[in-house]
Structure formats: C-alpha cells, structure tokens
Design a protein around this motif. Structure first.
Motif, PDB file in Angstrom:
ATOM      1  N   SER A   1      27.049   9.386 -70.218  1.00  0.00           N
ATOM      2  CA  SER A   1      26.445   8.397 -71.102  1.00  0.00           C
ATOM      3  C   SER A   1      26.470   8.845 -72.553  1.00  0.00           C
ATOM      4  N   THR A   2      26.367   7.899 -73.462  1.00  0.00           N
ATOM      5  CA  THR A   2      26.430   8.159 -74.897  1.00  0.00           C
ATOM      6  C   THR A   2      25.172   7.631 -75.575  1.00  0.00           C
ATOM      7  N   PHE A   3      24.612   8.460 -76.444  1.00  0.00           N
ATOM      8  CA  PHE A   3      23.460   8.099 -77.252  1.00  0.00           C
ATOM      9  C   PHE A   3      23.869   8.241 -78.710  1.00  0.00           C
ATOM     10  N   GLY A   4      24.091   7.120 -79.374  1.00  0.00           N
ATOM     11  CA  GLY A   4      24.639   7.146 -80.724  1.00  0.00           C
ATOM     12  C   GLY A   4      26.148   7.017 -80.651  1.00  0.00           C
ATOM     13  N   GLY A   5      26.816   8.133 -80.885  1.00  0.00           N
ATOM     14  CA  GLY A   5      28.269   8.146 -80.734  1.00  0.00           C
ATOM     15  C   GLY A   5      29.044   7.973 -82.012  1.00  0.00           C
ATOM     16  N   ALA A   6      28.410   7.499 -83.076  1.00  0.00           N
ATOM     17  CA  ALA A   6      29.078   7.326 -84.364  1.00  0.00           C
ATOM     18  C   ALA A   6      28.014   7.233 -85.445  1.00  0.00           C
ATOM     19  N   ALA A   7      28.430   7.402 -86.686  1.00  0.00           N
ATOM     20  CA  ALA A   7      27.489   7.343 -87.804  1.00  0.00           C
ATOM     21  C   ALA A   7      26.745   6.017 -87.803  1.00  0.00           C
ATOM     22  N   GLY A   8      25.423   6.100 -87.931  1.00  0.00           N
ATOM     23  CA  GLY A   8      24.600   4.912 -87.987  1.00  0.00           C
ATOM     24  C   GLY A   8      24.272   4.283 -86.655  1.00  0.00           C
ATOM     25  N   GLN A   9      24.757   4.883 -85.558  1.00  0.00           N
ATOM     26  CA  GLN A   9      24.533   4.305 -84.243  1.00  0.00           C
ATOM     27  C   GLN A   9      23.441   5.018 -83.447  1.00  0.00           C
ATOM     28  N   GLY A  10      22.933   6.133 -83.957  1.00  0.00           N
ATOM     29  CA  GLY A  10      21.952   6.915 -83.228  1.00  0.00           C
ATOM     30  C   GLY A  10      20.562   6.293 -83.227  1.00  0.00           C
ATOM     31  N   GLY A  11      19.701   6.885 -82.404  1.00  0.00           N
ATOM     32  CA  GLY A  11      18.328   6.429 -82.313  1.00  0.00           C
ATOM     33  C   GLY A  11      17.432   7.142 -83.306  1.00  0.00           C
ATOM     34  N   VAL A  12      16.325   6.510 -83.658  1.00  0.00           N
ATOM     35  CA  VAL A  12      15.372   7.061 -84.616  1.00  0.00           C
ATOM     36  C   VAL A  12      13.967   6.905 -84.047  1.00  0.00           C
ATOM     37  N   CYS A  13      13.219   8.005 -84.008  1.00  0.00           N
ATOM     38  CA  CYS A  13      11.852   7.966 -83.531  1.00  0.00           C
ATOM     39  C   CYS A  13      11.090   9.141 -84.115  1.00  0.00           C
ATOM     40  N   SER A  14       9.790   9.141 -83.958  1.00  0.00           N
ATOM     41  CA  SER A  14       8.996  10.269 -84.427  1.00  0.00           C
ATOM     42  C   SER A  14       9.494  11.568 -83.815  1.00  0.00           C
ATOM     43  N   ASN A  15       9.687  11.592 -82.514  1.00  0.00           N
ATOM     44  CA  ASN A  15      10.255  12.724 -81.779  1.00  0.00           C
ATOM     45  C   ASN A  15      11.301  12.180 -80.804  1.00  0.00           C
ATOM     46  N   GLY A  16      12.287  13.015 -80.470  1.00  0.00           N
ATOM     47  CA  GLY A  16      13.240  12.596 -79.457  1.00  0.00           C
ATOM     48  C   GLY A  16      14.059  11.394 -79.870  1.00  0.00           C
ATOM     49  N   GLY A  17      15.047  11.618 -80.733  1.00  0.00           N
ATOM     50  CA  GLY A  17      15.872  10.515 -81.201  1.00  0.00           C
ATOM     51  C   GLY A  17      16.691   9.856 -80.110  1.00  0.00           C
ATOM     52  N   ALA A  18      16.892  10.549 -78.979  1.00  0.00           N
ATOM     53  CA  ALA A  18      17.549   9.948 -77.814  1.00  0.00           C
ATOM     54  C   ALA A  18      16.581   9.906 -76.640  1.00  0.00           C
TER      55      ALA A  18
ATOM     56  N   GLY B   1      15.639  16.315 -82.310  1.00  0.00           N
ATOM     57  CA  GLY B   1      16.545  15.310 -82.851  1.00  0.00           C
ATOM     58  C   GLY B   1      17.207  14.484 -81.777  1.00  0.00           C
ATOM     59  N   ALA B   2      17.652  15.143 -80.710  1.00  0.00           N
ATOM     60  CA  ALA B   2      18.235  14.428 -79.572  1.00  0.00           C
ATOM     61  C   ALA B   2      17.282  14.387 -78.391  1.00  0.00           C
ATOM     62  N   VAL B   3      16.717  15.555 -78.031  1.00  0.00           N
ATOM     63  CA  VAL B   3      15.902  15.661 -76.816  1.00  0.00           C
ATOM     64  C   VAL B   3      14.557  16.299 -77.145  1.00  0.00           C
ATOM     65  N   TYR B   4      13.478  15.657 -76.715  1.00  0.00           N
ATOM     66  CA  TYR B   4      12.127  16.186 -76.865  1.00  0.00           C
ATOM     67  C   TYR B   4      11.525  16.336 -75.477  1.00  0.00           C
ATOM     68  N   ALA B   5      11.151  17.557 -75.111  1.00  0.00           N
ATOM     69  CA  ALA B   5      10.606  17.819 -73.782  1.00  0.00           C
ATOM     70  C   ALA B   5       9.367  18.682 -73.909  1.00  0.00           C
ATOM     71  N   ASP B   6       8.280  18.218 -73.319  1.00  0.00           N
ATOM     72  CA  ASP B   6       6.994  18.898 -73.421  1.00  0.00           C
ATOM     73  C   ASP B   6       6.331  18.842 -72.051  1.00  0.00           C
ATOM     74  N   GLY B   7       5.379  19.724 -71.817  1.00  0.00           N
ATOM     75  CA  GLY B   7       4.660  19.712 -70.559  1.00  0.00           C
ATOM     76  C   GLY B   7       4.430  21.114 -70.043  1.00  0.00           C
ATOM     77  N   ASN B   8       4.382  21.270 -68.741  1.00  0.00           N
ATOM     78  CA  ASN B   8       4.215  22.582 -68.126  1.00  0.00           C
ATOM     79  C   ASN B   8       5.463  22.964 -67.342  1.00  0.00           C
ATOM     80  N   ARG B   9       5.479  22.729 -66.050  1.00  0.00           N
ATOM     81  CA  ARG B   9       6.609  23.153 -65.232  1.00  0.00           C
ATOM     82  C   ARG B   9       7.665  22.039 -65.168  1.00  0.00           C
ATOM     83  N   PHE B  10       8.740  22.219 -65.888  1.00  0.00           N
ATOM     84  CA  PHE B  10       9.854  21.282 -65.839  1.00  0.00           C
ATOM     85  C   PHE B  10      11.121  22.025 -66.239  1.00  0.00           C
TER      86      PHE B  10
END
Length: 371
Positions: A235-252, A291-300
C-alpha cells in the motif's frame, strides 16, 4: 466498558521533548545496505514494486470472486455514496461495478461498520476512489460504539468485525473535530475487531493538527482483537509531493497499544504538524511526532519490511517512526527497507535517523538503509 488506554495517554514520552535533544546513546547495531531504490515509484502505484518480502496468509487479499453484494450496475452514476454506506452497514464481501474506467465516489456521509457483522471486505478492483471531499472521515469501525450495535461485554477485545480494504484508494478524508476515542483516522478509524489493508492508496487525508496523542491522517487503529497486528501490505501513503497525510501525530498511521506489520509499502510526504510533543510542554497544544508512523502504548510490536519511508517529517520527534513502549516491552524491527530523509525537528534516537524509539533493547535493523 471504558477504553483501556487511559494510563498511556498520561505516561507517553515522559516529557522527552524537554529533556532529550539526542535521545539514547547506543550505536546502531546494523550494517547499512541498499535494499531498494526509492526513485521512480509511480505516484499512482500501490505499494513498493521492488518489495519482495513474503506476505503470510493472514496478510493477503481476500478472495472476492463471489461477493455478497455489488455496488453499482455497470455505470459510474450508479456508484453512489448512499450505496457505499448501505453496503458497509450490511457487511459481507463488497465489490463495485462502476464501468470500465476509474471512478471517484464522493462520500456524503461516513460509511460505518455494524458491530454484528462478522466480516466486511471493501474491494475497489483497482478502479475505485472513495473521497471524503476534504470534509469528512470515510470509513468507521468501533466495537465500543453502542450506536453501531452492542454485541459483547468485552467490546475492546472482540474478534469481529474483520474489516479488510483492498485494491482501493482513500482520498481527502478529514476527521478534524471528531474527537471520539481520542480522534484521528482521517480516512479510516478502526477500534476493535481486526483491520487489514492490502493494495490500497491513501492520499491527502487529514485529522486535527494539534493534540498530544491524536493521530493517523490515513488510519487510526485501537484495540485489535487479542492484540493481533494490523497488516498493511502493498500500500501507498502519499506517494508524491503534496499527496501525503497531515495530522498532529502520525501523518500516515497511528495506534495506541496496536501492533503493525507493514510489508512492501510506501510512505512519502506525510507530516506530523502538532507542537509540544506528549505530554504537551507548557504553553503548547501537544503533538508533532511520527511523520509517517506514530505508535504508543505498552506491549506492542512494529515490523517494517520491503518498504520505503521517505521525505516524511515531524515537527517534534520521529520524522519517519515514533515508537514509545511505556513499559519497555515493545519491539521495532526494520528489514529490507529504505528510510531516507525523514527529518525530526525536535528529537530522535542517536544513530537511527528519522526514528525515535523507547522499547525493549535496540531497534532491529536488517539489510536496510537509514539516512
């Protein structure tokens, strides 16, 4: 039943933004090799064409040759938002018949999975784009949402629904202002059951731009059944300039206590734009990590293999990957992948460009490029 991540929300990152300009001090225990060349990946491609990592059976596409229901009667006009919403609510294996050319369906409402469904498969056949029009989330599953049916007393750990999206594009989803269960998930929000993503594209998705633990411009995942992983394959998240995701954390991608297996995929041009990290520094709204992946928690766990993560950015930490296991039991493994030019404006783990990591031991990096 209340969602069990309350402690995570208050513990995350341990004010690292204020105390850790260079993060941990170990040297990287890996040999840097060139696993693949990021250049030349088509903006319309799904996944990394050079990725050759084997995909286990549970991560593969579902056979949709005998669909439960078909959206459309062979014409573009018959493929409507109302038809998508109705089909998803009924569940089963869903395909599309919208004519020979690619079609974009602008969603007038969010498609919601009913919790009594055992399986929901949404297969676009490589021709269908579901668009949030920049104003709404596209797809929603939440086993603890009574409005979608109350099916068990242990809603945070039930085996179904099993939601699969494959051969489909999610564009311009926006969950801004949708703060239920912590918010996030501009294209897809999935809590409980199981989520799988195969041969999909996510472009220009959005969620709230501030918040210390809010994330996932494309996907926000919580409470997967028996803590089994979310598979993201080809799978592709973004893939080209201006196509990516934007969020406080975890752009994808964003998850709390959720394991991910990311295989033969591409993440480019995604941004974490919050400010103040987690917990938020005084006078800031918080966020800005992963920027791409945000992962938080305990055992993962997170496994990234056969993938390209390039040109993503974080205003705080982890331009490519932000990984915090509060009890230091979680693990990160990167195999046959390229992580390149993922700037972290605030902090990252020394020797691992683009990554901030707190977990068990060191990140495992095998036959990969980190620059």
């Amino acid at each position: 039943m209340r969602f069990r991540r309350t402690a995570v929300l208050t513990m995350s990152l341990l004010s690292v933004a204020a105390t850790m300009p260079a993060a941990t001090t170990w040297a990287p225990a890996y040999a840097v090799t060139t696993a693949m060349t990021p250049a030349g990946v088509s903006a319309s491609a799904r996944g990394n064409p050079a990725g050759r990592v084997p995909v286990p059976a549970e991560g593969r596409a579902v056979n949709t040759s005998r669909p439960t229901r078909v959206i459309g009667n062979g014409t573009p006009g018959s493929c409507t938002s109302r038809a998508v919403v109705a089909a998803v609510a009924k569940g089963g294996i869903i395909t599309f018949s919208c004519g020979p050319r690619p079609v974009t369906i602008r969603m007038a409402a969010t498609a919601k999975v009913r919790n009594a469904s055992s399986q929901v498969v949404l297969d676009g056949g490589g021709k269908v784009t579901l668009s949030g029009g920049g104003v709404r989330r596209i797809l929603y599953m939440n086993t603890c949402d009574r409005a979608q049916g109350w099916t068990t007393s242990h809603c945070d750990d039930q085996a179904q629904p099993r939601l699969t999206v494959q051969n489909i594009t999610f564009a311009d989803g926006n969950s801004t202002g949708q703060r239920t269960e912590g918010g996030g998930g501009g294209a897809i929000f999935a809590r409980g059951g199981r989520l799988k993503v195969v041969n999909a594209r996510f472009v220009r998705n959005r969620c709230d731009t501030t918040g210390p633990d809010l994330g996932g411009a494309a996907i926000r995942a919580l409470d997967q059944s028996h803590d089994l992983p979310v598979y993201v394959v080809g799978s592709t998240f973004g893939g080209a300039a201006g196509q990516g995701g934007v969020c406080s954390n975890g752009g994808a991608l964003s998850g709390i206590g959720v394991s991910w297996v990311i295989l033969n995929s591409v993440m480019t041009g995604n941004r974490a734009v919050g400010r103040g990290a987690n917990p938020a520094r005084g006078g800031t709204p918080g966020g800005g990590s992963g920027g791409a992946v945000y992962a938080d928690g305990n055992r993962f766990t997170i496994r990234i293999a056969g993938s390209i993560i390039r040109d993503n950015s974080a205003r705080e930490g982890g331009g490519a990957v932000f990984f915090v296991s509060n009890d230091l039991t979680g693990t990160l493994r990167i195999e046959h992948s390229t992580l390149r030019h993922n700037p972290s404006a605030g902090f990252e783990t020394r020797g691992y460009p683009g990554i901030f990591y707190r977990g068990a031991g060191r990140p495992s990096v095998v036959s990969s490029t980190l620059r």
